[in-house]
Design a protein around this motif. Structure first.
Motif, PDB file in Angstrom:
ATOM      1  N   VAL A  23      20.316  50.274 -13.192  1.00 25.81           N
ATOM      2  CA  VAL A  23      21.320  49.869 -12.204  1.00 25.81           C
ATOM      3  C   VAL A  23      21.598  48.391 -12.408  1.00 25.81           C
ATOM      4  O   VAL A  23      20.672  47.575 -12.467  1.00 25.81           O
ATOM      5  N   GLU A  24      22.873  48.039 -12.539  1.00 22.76           N
ATOM      6  CA  GLU A  24      23.274  46.644 -12.649  1.00 22.76           C
ATOM      7  C   GLU A  24      23.864  46.195 -11.326  1.00 22.76           C
ATOM      8  O   GLU A  24      24.719  46.885 -10.746  1.00 22.76           O
ATOM      9  N   PHE A  25      23.432  45.020 -10.850  1.00 25.03           N
ATOM     10  CA  PHE A  25      23.851  44.523  -9.550  1.00 25.03           C
ATOM     11  C   PHE A  25      24.891  43.410  -9.695  1.00 25.03           C
ATOM     12  O   PHE A  25      25.160  42.929 -10.806  1.00 25.03           O
ATOM     13  N   SER A  26      25.476  43.031  -8.587  1.00 29.42           N
ATOM     14  CA  SER A  26      26.598  42.097  -8.592  1.00 29.42           C
ATOM     15  C   SER A  26      26.224  40.740  -9.179  1.00 29.42           C
ATOM     16  O   SER A  26      27.091  40.028  -9.714  1.00 29.42           O
ATOM     17  N   ASP A  27      24.941  40.353  -9.117  1.00 24.97           N
ATOM     18  CA  ASP A  27      24.530  39.062  -9.651  1.00 24.97           C
ATOM     19  C   ASP A  27      24.145  39.119 -11.127  1.00 24.97           C
ATOM     20  O   ASP A  27      23.647  38.145 -11.685  1.00 24.97           O
TER      21      ASP A  27
ATOM     22  N   CYS B 284      27.345  48.546 -11.281  1.00 21.78           N
ATOM     23  CA  CYS B 284      27.564  49.779 -12.026  1.00 21.78           C
ATOM     24  C   CYS B 284      26.223  50.456 -12.275  1.00 21.78           C
ATOM     25  O   CYS B 284      25.154  49.865 -12.083  1.00 21.78           O
ATOM     26  N   LEU B 285      26.290  51.703 -12.695  1.00 23.82           N
ATOM     27  CA  LEU B 285      25.118  52.471 -13.083  1.00 23.82           C
ATOM     28  C   LEU B 285      25.152  52.667 -14.599  1.00 23.82           C
ATOM     29  O   LEU B 285      26.198  52.985 -15.169  1.00 23.82           O
ATOM     30  N   TRP B 286      24.011  52.489 -15.249  1.00 25.55           N
ATOM     31  CA  TRP B 286      23.889  52.739 -16.687  1.00 25.55           C
ATOM     32  C   TRP B 286      23.096  54.025 -16.856  1.00 25.55           C
ATOM     33  O   TRP B 286      21.892  54.065 -16.606  1.00 25.55           O
ATOM     34  N   LEU B 287      23.789  55.069 -17.268  1.00 24.79           N
ATOM     35  CA  LEU B 287      23.204  56.396 -17.449  1.00 24.79           C
ATOM     36  C   LEU B 287      22.816  56.550 -18.913  1.00 24.79           C
ATOM     37  O   LEU B 287      23.675  56.565 -19.789  1.00 24.79           O
TER      38      LEU B 287
END
Length: 401
Positions: free
Chosen positions: A265-269, A185-188
């Motif tokens: 930006v949050e990644f799958s891990d 996901c994106l953190w805006l």
């Protein structure tokens, strides 16, 4: 319609920028425009300003054109043709009048990068022209992507569309070297504006001067009011959805009061990458001009050991309904974001002029959205019709009690 490509795909070749890069600054007298010129002053060996435009500020246009030796200038408001300031343009500087003249600057053969700092939906013409002419488009005109992302995004080649908004520049930078398939996901982030924590009853009594007192950023009047209503963040959610090809609900809004974390930006891990820096738009402007390089800073560096603690909070969509409405428009897609944006521009101006209350902005936007039929975006002409129709409807709703 042409299929989309991933304009930020890291495996795409990165063409080196010419040196100096030749730049057209559209809206050079506004907040983004003047800060772009500051970057050009800081890096005269790397940036050559060749074209400039304003809406009405002829004296500012002439001063900038003379300082930078611009060969082409344009004034959007053709009624300013007789402004005495224009007589001070240097010999050989080409003057154009009217909105078409501004758009024409984006197509000039001696322009490499177009900085689109125009305000509102009107900036879509120049953005469209720049991409059609295969220029690098460094854009701060988020409304053009919000309204016309379905048209503009398929036109953009990798590395040719660079966001100037601090939040989207942050996400852009966090994604360098990453695979898009790994994005969770994106953190805006947002400051929350001057009214963070207020109730709707309190918002009903605020004035435009209250709303213009932004706690961390120095911006133009329109975007400052949008920031107070959180409509600006709603527009940015839709913008991020188009730019980074993620669902609306995977763009999450986070209040960061100190405006030091510009987005994440949050990644799958579970790993999160954030871009941090001071509250100064010259940093993302410079990155848009320098990409894929990095130049010496044009802004004051942050002393991280002495700055205030960084905090986070929730964005209250029930109190700040414009954010909720923008997300609804983004989920629906088609022409609804265009109608939503037009309604907001009309109501935003009315509030600044003192002819409606702060909560009327939300009321007008919701009214226009509820009366707009869903249609797929097919052409720029269609969007212009939707924009005009929505503005007329918004003006009508403003008069309704």
């Amino acid at each position: 319609m042409t299929s989309r490509i991933n304009i930020f795909e890291d495996t795409a070749p990165r063409a080196e920028r010419p040196r100096p890069v030749r730049v057209a600054v559209l809206g050079c007298s506004g907040s983004i425009g003047t800060q772009t010129l500051d970057v050009a002053r800081r890096h005269p060996d790397k940036v050559r300003v060749v074209a400039l435009s304003v809406n009405t500020s002829c004296a500012a246009l002439v001063a900038a054109a003379r300082e930078f030796g611009a060969a082409h200038v344009a004034v959007a408001d053709s009624s300013r043709a007789g402004d005495p300031a224009l007589e001070e343009l240097s010999d050989g500087c080409e003057l154009g009048l009217g909105e078409d003249a501004v758009t024409a600057l984006a197509e000039l053969p001696d322009v490499d990068i177009v900085v689109n700092a125009l305000v509102g939906f009107a900036g879509i013409h120049a953005g469209y022209a720049a991409l059609a002419a295969d220029k690098v488009l460094a854009y701060a005109n988020k409304e053009s992507i919000v309204c016309g992302g379905d048209l503009l995004m398929p036109m953009a080649r990798p590395g040719r569309l660079i966001p100037v908004d601090s939040e989207h520049s942050a996400i852009f930078q966090c994604l360098v070297g990453e695979r898009r398939s790994d994005v969770h996901c994106l953190w805006l982030t947002c400051s929350g504006g001057p009214f963070y924590g207020k109730t709707r009853e309190e918002l009903a009594r605020v004035s435009s001067s209250d709303a213009l007192a932004h706690p961390t950023w120095d911006m133009g009047a329109k975007i400052t009011i949008d920031s107070a209503s959180l409509m600006n963040k709603g527009l940015e959610v839709i913008e991020a959805h188009h730019l980074f090809q993620v669902p609306i609900d995977d763009v999450r809004v986070l209040v960061q009061r100190q405006s030091k974390i510009h987005s994440m930006v949050e990644f799958s891990d579970g790993v999160v990458k954030a871009q941090l820096g001071g509250s100064d738009m010259r940093a993302p402007i410079q990155y848009a001009l320098s990409y894929p390089e990095r130049w010496e800073a044009s802004v004051e560096r942050v002393d991280w050991g002495s700055c205030a603690p960084i905090t986070f909070g929730e964005a209250d969509e029930s109190t700040f309904g414009c954010l909720r409405l923008a997300k609804e428009a983004g989920r629906a897609g088609g022409v609804l974001p265009c109608a939503m944006n037009a309604a907001n521009e009309v109501a935003n101006l009315a509030f600044r002029q003192g002819s409606c209350g702060f909560l009327d902005i939300e009321r007008v936007v919701e009214g226009v959205m509820s009366r707009t039929a869903p249609e797929r975006v097919e052409s720029l002409g269609q969007l212009l019709e939707v924009d005009a129709r929505s503005r007329a409807l918004a003006s009508q709703i403003l008069t309704e009690v």
